[in-house]
Design an enzyme around this catalytic site. Structure first.
Site, PDB file in Angstrom:
ATOM      1  N   HIS A 142       0.820  -1.211   0.000  1.00  0.00           N
ATOM      2  CA  HIS A 142       0.000   0.000   0.000  1.00  0.00           C
ATOM      3  C   HIS A 142       0.856   1.264   0.000  1.00  0.00           C
ATOM      4  CE1 HIS A 142      -3.730   2.245   0.740  1.00  0.00           C
ATOM      5  NE2 HIS A 142      -3.032   2.989   1.556  1.00  0.00           N
ATOM      6  N   LYS A 185      -7.359  14.383  -5.693  1.00  0.00           N
ATOM      7  CA  LYS A 185      -6.784  13.046  -5.627  1.00  0.00           C
ATOM      8  C   LYS A 185      -7.877  12.052  -5.257  1.00  0.00           C
ATOM      9  CE  LYS A 185      -2.905  10.530  -3.504  1.00  0.00           C
ATOM     10  NZ  LYS A 185      -1.913  10.546  -2.399  1.00  0.00           N
ATOM     11  N   HIS A 190      -9.853   2.903   0.440  1.00  0.00           N
ATOM     12  CA  HIS A 190      -9.945   2.428   1.824  1.00  0.00           C
ATOM     13  C   HIS A 190     -10.793   1.159   1.808  1.00  0.00           C
ATOM     14  CE1 HIS A 190      -9.317   4.027   6.110  1.00  0.00           C
ATOM     15  NE2 HIS A 190      -8.178   4.137   5.456  1.00  0.00           N
ATOM     16  N   HIS A 218     -10.165  -2.493   2.163  1.00  0.00           N
ATOM     17  CA  HIS A 218     -10.176  -3.565   3.149  1.00  0.00           C
ATOM     18  C   HIS A 218     -10.721  -3.107   4.510  1.00  0.00           C
ATOM     19  CE1 HIS A 218      -8.069  -5.609   0.041  1.00  0.00           C
ATOM     20  NE2 HIS A 218      -7.649  -6.615   0.791  1.00  0.00           N
ATOM     21  N   ASP A 220      -4.817  14.802   2.848  1.00  0.00           N
ATOM     22  CA  ASP A 220      -3.878  14.867   1.712  1.00  0.00           C
ATOM     23  C   ASP A 220      -4.019  16.193   0.975  1.00  0.00           C
ATOM     24  OD1 ASP A 220      -2.465  12.493   1.886  1.00  0.00           O
ATOM     25  OD2 ASP A 220      -3.877  11.365   0.655  1.00  0.00           O
ATOM     26  N   GLY A 242      -2.430   9.553  -7.637  1.00  0.00           N
ATOM     27  CA  GLY A 242      -3.506   8.597  -7.444  1.00  0.00           C
ATOM     28  C   GLY A 242      -3.116   7.530  -6.460  1.00  0.00           C
TER      29      GLY A 242
END
Length: 749
Positions: free
Chosen positions: A55, A100, A104, A106, A126, A547
């Site tokens: 990740h 952007k 999220h 899982h 962010d 991204g």
């Protein structure tokens, strides 16, 4: 408790360490030992494990993602590109917009409310970290089969989390998608996007420079929630035999985040910050290592000064915690006092936890003992790079050969009518109002367009009416049939959606959702999709500003459909010139723009009527997409079209139903001579849109289309209270509305 210190680690090279339990591979652990010339301490092992996770490090994807920088030159609008918290583009009049999309996925399956809420919180930070005020959010969502019991567990929680967090922040939710498919049953996709606005001079970057500058952690206290969080959880497939891969999901507090936003914007305004980073995935491990890595020196941190919610946390847990609503700022010594004053004013906890050094190392101490001594780039930017093997799956040819054109079609006008109602009422084509009504779409008063419009639109200057539009799109069924074309179709649809509202497409963000990269078939899908997206962005001149990649979206051996979600940002000089979806004026002429071919592969009709997936997706003609966009933008700017709607899932009939229901006006249609009514209504050929044109503008509009070489076919008129296809059928708007609006509440509520 005896702490592993740097000295102790050097003296005990053979001590066993839980590298596998933390998600590291044996060769990765060996590489860490090689970098440090010793075994890592427990704290160092924790940092490397989260920062080298899939990740955070993009270790399986970055060899393919580099195409975005190599193939697509930055255009004149690009101010900040890939590598920062979010991309930034110039939208004119001295304004810059940052945007952007991230995943999220899982966490939202394990704990839907908090997983989705903290997804919104993270993407908002962010955007904030770039120096911008967040102004809107979007949420592309994918769930399992709409009638599956677990969807009833996951969907309401996700929607409530998105609405609860975003509404409390006072951010309008202006766009997104909701798609149902059995392939997402154990792996819903919760992607979240945010737009922020600033002046050019207000851009901030994530770097720690200037020896002696202070490192200030501010926001919420650090707790035990989200230990390892998305950094580990999103780097493994779900497997009930591995409970260690299911750590606690982060817990969000939107009111704390609102204070953090206002506090941060004030310290920006007073120019108190030399560098800044939000704390999201990998928490303090990420913020300290990335700030130091991007700066000009080293960093020293006193970890025991970090404000805690739980005093029992170990240093490893503090470094791995992904507790929400936290930021890390680099501040010059003579500005620290004022920085802390502003934080106190906003009731935001702020603590000096370290300083920038003139060295080259990231050093972290715990009650006087050194527990971390690493080159920061080795943690933040020099993680593993995998050239994963990939191969076209052996089932791909058979899938493409299973042509949807062979499926039984309606034999009579009555059957055609019945299938239209069936498709319109299907979960993917039905109204999502039950979901979107839970979001505040108009808070702050600057929302110009929101769901179910083709793209969301926000006014960013009240005097000039300058605005921006954002659309997100992606069709996993298309991408399963052909990942290269599927990614291009996602870009084309988002590009078309932005243009349909009258905005000029400028730049792209993406969220690439795929299965396990350890499966060569999945890696082939990923490689093809990134290649397709990069090639399409090159042709359209829309650079990728940043991204997210989300891998391991599968349960056991079963992966989701490859799902590249593409967000396109556009700019419009005057939001009063926007074009909505709704047919609002009777007597206006309905024109179909573009060419219709027999393209049913991956279509809504094939899914709903036949539960079929096979064949090839619609062909992509990017030059036609560019031309169509130019026509739609010109028609909007010059008042030649009062409504416009792109054609995509469900084809022409779906677009007509939505435009008619949105405006409360019917349509009388004529199928062009020699055209199969079924293909005319259900084909999903790309590069098309439907518009309503005032009679007074018809000649000007058709002359423009003719001069530029865009096919424009007059197919009907806005009229009455039904959709009436001459010689075929008539369906009252009341019947269509019932079919369109009853499905989701009936399944979920």
């Amino acid at each position: 408790m005896t702490l592993d210190t740097v000295k102790h680690a050097a003296e005990t090279p053979e001590a066993e360490q839980p590298w596998a339990e933390l998600g590291l591979k044996q060769d990765e652990y060996a590489r860490i030992r090689e970098i440090l010339d010793r075994r890592p301490t427990g704290a160092e092992l924790a940092m490397y494990s989260v920062m080298w996770s899939e990740h955070c490090s993009y270790k399986s994807s970055k060899v393919h993602l580099k195409q975005f920088g190599e193939k697509v030159p930055e255009n004149d609008a690009m101010l900040v590109g890939i590598g920062e918290n979010a991309g930034v583009v110039d939208v004119g009049q001295g304004y810059a917009v940052t945007f952007k999309v991230e995943s999220h996925n899982h966490p939202s399956y394990i704990e839907p409310y908090q997983g989705a809420a903290t997804g919104i919180g993270g993407i908002v930070r962010d955007i904030l970290a770039m120096g911008a005020r967040p102004v809107a959010v979007v949420d592309p969502l994918r769930f399992g089969a709409a009638d599956h019991p677990d969807t009833k567990r996951v969907l309401p929680g996700v929607v409530a989390g998105i609405g609860g967090y975003g509404n409390c922040l006072g951010l309008p939710n202006i766009g997104g998608e909701v798609v149902f498919d059995a392939c997402y049953q154990g792996n819903p996709l919760v992607n979240a996007g945010c737009i922020g606005v600033m002046k050019h001079e207000d851009i901030h970057l994530a770097k720690a420079s200037g020896a002696g500058n202070k490192v200030i952690l501010y926001g919420a206290r650090t707790g035990g929630d989200g230990i390892g969080g998305v950094s580990v959880l999103a780097s493994e497939t779900f497997d009930d035999t591995k409970p260690t891969k299911r750590p606690a999901v982060q817990v969000g507090d939107p009111f704390q985040e609102k204070l953090l936003i206002e506090c941060t914007l004030e310290v920006f305004k007073e120019q108190l910050v030399a560098g800044i980073q939000d704390l999201g995935g990998a928490g303090l491990s990420c913020a300290t290592s990335e700030l130091a890595s991007a700066g000009s020196g080293g960093m020293r941190v006193e970890l025991d000064t970090v404000p805690l919610r739980d005093s029992s946390l170990s240093p490893e847990e503090i470094l791995m915690s992904e507790s929400q609503e936290r930021m890390c700022a680099i501040v010059e010594p003579d500005k620290v006092g004022r920085f802390l004053e502003i934080c106190e004013k906003w009731d935001v906890i702020a603590t000096v936890i370290g300083e920038v050094t003139d060295g080259t190392r990231l050093e972290i101490f715990w009650h006087g003992e050194q527990i971390v001594d690493v080159p920061p780039r080795s943690v933040a930017h020099e993680g593993p790079t995998y050239h994963r093997p990939y191969a076209r799956p052996d089932w791909q040819d058979a899938l493409q050969a299973d042509d949807a054109g062979k499926l039984a079609r309606p034999a009579t006008p009555e059957e055609l009518r019945a299938q239209i109602l069936q498709v319109v009422a299907s979960p993917n084509q039905a109204s999502k109002a039950w979901i979107t009504d839970q979001y505040d779409r108009f808070v702050q008063g600057n929302t110009v367009l929101a769901q179910p419009e083709d793209s969301g639109m926000i006014r960013i200057d009240a005097e000039t009416n300058l605005g921006v539009a954002l659309a997100t799109d992606g069709n996993g069924r298309y991408a399963k049939l052909d990942p290269y074309a599927g990614a291009q179709l996602a870009l084309a649809e988002a590009y078309r959606n932005v243009a349909a509202t009258g905005a000029k497409p400028l730049a792209v963000s993406d969220c690439l959702n795929f299965g396990s990269p350890e499966d060569p078939a999945v890696m082939w899908q990923f490689a093809e999709a990134t290649r397709g997206l990069a090639d399409a962005c090159q042709t359209l001149g829309t650079p990728v500003t940043g991204g997210n990649v989300s891998l391991y979206n599968q349960t056991g051996e079963v992966a989701i459909h490859p799902t590249p979600v593409v967000a396109v940002l556009g700019v419009i000089d005057d939001v009063n010139r926007r074009t909505p979806v709704a047919f609002a004026e009777e007597g206006q002429l309905i024109y179909l723009l573009g060419d219709t071919a027999e393209e049913l592969g991956g279509s809504a009709w094939s899914q709903v009527v036949h539960d079929h997936l096979g064949g090839l997706p619609p062909k992509v003609d990017l030059e036609r997409e560019r031309l169509l966009a130019e026509i739609l933008i010109s028609a909007s700017r010059d008042g030649m079209a009062d409504a416009a709607h792109d054609l995509s899932d469900g084809g022409l009939i779906q677009a007509l139903v939505e435009s008619c229901l949105r405006g409360g006006k019917g349509a009388r249609l004529v199928v062009p001579e020699g055209v199969d009514p079924f293909v005319f209504l259900f084909s999903e050929s790309a590069g098309r849109a439907v518009v309503s044109v005032p009679r007074s503008e018809e000649l000007r509009f058709t002359d423009m289309c003719g001069a530029r070489g865009l096919p424009a076919t007059r197919i009907g008129v806005v009229d009455g209270d039904a959709i009436d296809v001459q010689g075929q059928f008539s369906i009252a708007l009341s019947e269509l509305r019932t079919a369109h609006e009853a499905t989701i509440p009936g399944l979920i509520a």
